[in-house]
Design a protein around this motif. Structure first.
Motif, PDB file in Angstrom:
ATOM      1  N   GLN A 189      -3.674   5.103   3.842  1.00  0.00           N
ATOM      2  CA  GLN A 189      -4.831   5.606   4.582  1.00  0.00           C
ATOM      3  C   GLN A 189      -5.688   6.553   3.741  1.00  0.00           C
ATOM      4  O   GLN A 189      -6.887   6.690   3.968  1.00  0.00           O
ATOM      5  N   ASN A 190      -5.073   7.199   2.769  1.00  0.00           N
ATOM      6  CA  ASN A 190      -5.832   8.118   1.932  1.00  0.00           C
ATOM      7  C   ASN A 190      -6.896   7.394   1.107  1.00  0.00           C
ATOM      8  O   ASN A 190      -7.962   7.937   0.839  1.00  0.00           O
ATOM      9  N   GLU A 191      -6.618   6.165   0.750  1.00  0.00           N
ATOM     10  CA  GLU A 191      -7.610   5.373   0.022  1.00  0.00           C
ATOM     11  C   GLU A 191      -8.759   4.959   0.928  1.00  0.00           C
ATOM     12  O   GLU A 191      -9.927   4.986   0.514  1.00  0.00           O
ATOM     13  N   THR A 192      -8.451   4.605   2.173  1.00  0.00           N
ATOM     14  CA  THR A 192      -9.516   4.215   3.096  1.00  0.00           C
ATOM     15  C   THR A 192     -10.405   5.410   3.440  1.00  0.00           C
ATOM     16  O   THR A 192     -11.610   5.261   3.627  1.00  0.00           O
ATOM     17  N   ILE A 193      -9.809   6.589   3.513  1.00  0.00           N
ATOM     18  CA  ILE A 193     -10.585   7.800   3.795  1.00  0.00           C
ATOM     19  C   ILE A 193     -11.544   8.096   2.643  1.00  0.00           C
ATOM     20  O   ILE A 193     -12.712   8.445   2.859  1.00  0.00           O
ATOM     21  N   VAL A 194     -11.063   7.937   1.412  1.00  0.00           N
ATOM     22  CA  VAL A 194     -11.930   8.123   0.246  1.00  0.00           C
ATOM     23  C   VAL A 194     -13.101   7.147   0.300  1.00  0.00           C
ATOM     24  O   VAL A 194     -14.262   7.521   0.111  1.00  0.00           O
ATOM     25  N   GLY A 195     -12.806   5.873   0.579  1.00  0.00           N
ATOM     26  CA  GLY A 195     -13.872   4.879   0.654  1.00  0.00           C
ATOM     27  C   GLY A 195     -14.853   5.163   1.766  1.00  0.00           C
ATOM     28  O   GLY A 195     -16.068   4.997   1.603  1.00  0.00           O
ATOM     29  N   GLY A 196     -14.337   5.598   2.916  1.00  0.00           N
ATOM     30  CA  GLY A 196     -15.191   5.831   4.074  1.00  0.00           C
ATOM     31  C   GLY A 196     -16.071   7.055   3.961  1.00  0.00           C
ATOM     32  O   GLY A 196     -17.204   7.063   4.452  1.00  0.00           O
ATOM     33  N   LEU A 197     -15.584   8.094   3.294  1.00  0.00           N
ATOM     34  CA  LEU A 197     -16.311   9.374   3.257  1.00  0.00           C
ATOM     35  C   LEU A 197     -16.979   9.707   1.925  1.00  0.00           C
ATOM     36  O   LEU A 197     -17.936  10.490   1.908  1.00  0.00           O
ATOM     37  N   LEU A 198     -16.512   9.138   0.833  1.00  0.00           N
ATOM     38  CA  LEU A 198     -16.985   9.590  -0.482  1.00  0.00           C
ATOM     39  C   LEU A 198     -17.822   8.577  -1.260  1.00  0.00           C
ATOM     40  O   LEU A 198     -18.324   8.897  -2.339  1.00  0.00           O
ATOM     41  N   SER A 199     -17.980   7.360  -0.746  1.00  0.00           N
ATOM     42  CA  SER A 199     -18.651   6.318  -1.529  1.00  0.00           C
ATOM     43  C   SER A 199     -20.056   6.719  -1.969  1.00  0.00           C
ATOM     44  O   SER A 199     -20.455   6.473  -3.118  1.00  0.00           O
TER      45      SER A 199
END
Length: 415
Positions: A189-199
């Motif tokens: 989930q930490n990878e999805t959070i990075v993609g969702g918030l930091l792209s």
């Protein structure tokens, strides 16, 4: 009369044996997936397929996402496994295609491959031989899903910049509303959070520089984005480091949080569990007004045929069915996931929004570029971001560890 009766009885018995033989000749395919939440959809798809191919039945079986690749690889290595495989893309596809476990697909055995853009087929292509090994099934996006009612009732607007996101979180907190339901206990989930918030902050130029070798993950653009993630994590679910993926989903489904940073694939699941939810999506906030707002996109996987199946013809027929615009339209509108098949008709407003947002996107970085060798970029990102958000590392330390792991095999980082 006796002769006539015997003849009629013989004809009847012959007809019975023929029908019994036809029933016995029915081919049953096994079809494995990690998408338990999509089971009802696939069962409906199988019914439609069997209307076209009554002599083929399909048994749909699912496994936990975190264990699926291991279970599948173990079965295939033993010469078993399902006839039809829902396979992941990129590096995970190569892991099972390289040993020869999958049937190569082309426009001769699967003419419907012509229905797909080259970028989708590339995600299902083995780099060493240039052959396609699966029919792509979805383009996914990492972004922010939000509860429209919560924001409307609170009199709050969607954020476009990072500062506006922080202000929104503070305003929600002041009203005793959890801003995000996300937890970090489930590593991926930490990878999805990075993609969702930091792209939007990481940006397409950084992606290009990483791929070309002009930059690495210690670059200030990446480190500063991780620092922003650390900042916003105080607005995740209460005690978020101990909150796993199912729990974070349930918090959002129950209307106990305003936002969920993750995949566009979450929308259908949220709506199926709570049909009253009025949901929307928005891209990762930009650092400053005027920057391009981005979502992170990737091709989720495909449908493959086990090279060792004794039911190859039937399996290929099923995979071909899963490559038609008819199927792609049903997939998109039922699961609220974007099928990459050309000619689909998108009916769902949220999915239409995702399709529009996809016009401004970057790759889901680690999955697309660094999940081919070990330690994979995804595992490095997931574990180090998890540690960073738990206070065990600084953003600089997390970035350095990610870079160090990838540099063991990625030559541009070895300069």
């Amino acid at each position: 009369m006796n002769l006539t009766r015997r003849m009629l009885m013989g004809v009847a018995m012959g007809g019975y044996l023929l029908s019994a033989g036809a029933a016995m000749a029915k081919t049953e395919l096994t079809f494995w997936s990690w998408r338990q939440e999509d089971k009802a959809f696939y069962q409906d798809v199988i019914k439609k397929f069997q209307e076209k191919e009554p002599d083929i039945s399909v048994k749909f079986e699912t496994y936990a996402p975190e264990n699926y690749q291991t279970i599948l690889s173990t079965a295939l290595a033993a010469g078993r496994g399902p006839d039809v495989i829902q396979a992941r893309a990129y590096g995970n596809l190569e892991a099972i295609a390289t040993p020869g476990y999958l049937l190569a697909l082309d426009k001769q055995n699967v003419p419907e491959l012509a229905n797909f853009p080259d970028s989708a087929l590339a995600a299902e292509t083995l780099r060493s031989d240039g052959k396609v090994y699966a029919v792509p099934f979805a383009m996914q996006a990492q972004l922010v899903v939000y509860n429209k009612k919560i924001l409307k009732d609170a009199g709050l607007n969607l954020p476009k910049t990072w500062d506006e996101l922080i202000a929104l979180c503070q305003a929600l907190k002041a009203k005793n509303i959890n801003p995000f339901s996300n937890g970090t206990a489930t590593a991926w989930q930490n990878e999805t959070i990075v993609g969702g918030l930091l792209s939007s902050m990481i940006g397409k130029q950084f992606e290009a520089d990483i791929v070309s070798g002009k930059a690495n993950f210690t670059d200030p653009r990446f480190v500063n984005a991780l620092a922003k993630l650390k900042e916003v994590s105080q607005y995740f679910a209460p005690n978020f480091t101990g909150v796993d993926y199912p729990s974070s989903q349930q918090l959002f489904v129950a209307g106990r949080a305003a936002m969920f940073a993750g995949g566009s694939y979450e929308v259908a699941n949220f709506k199926s569990q709570n049909p009253t939810l009025d949901l929307g999506v928005f891209p990762a906030p930009v650092l400053k007004a005027g920057d391009e707002a981005l979502i992170a996109t990737y091709y989720d996987g495909g449908y493959a045929v086990n090279a060792k199946t004794e039911k190859k013809d039937a399996a290929v027929k099923f995979v071909r069915f899963l490559a038609t615009p008819e199927y792609g339209t049903a997939f998109t509108n039922t699961l609220k996931n974007l099928s990459p098949i050309k000619g689909i008709k998108i009916e769902d407003p949220i999915t239409q929004d995702v399709a529009k947002l996809a016009d401004h996107s970057m790759s889901y970085l680690m999955l697309v570029h660094f999940r081919y060798q070990e330690p994979s970029g995804s595992v490095l990102l997931q574990s180090n971001v998890q540690k960073m958000l738990a206070g065990q590392q600084t953003p600089e330390q997390a970035a350095a560890e990610i870079n160090k792991g990838i540099a063991t095999y990625y030559k541009p980082f070895q300069k």
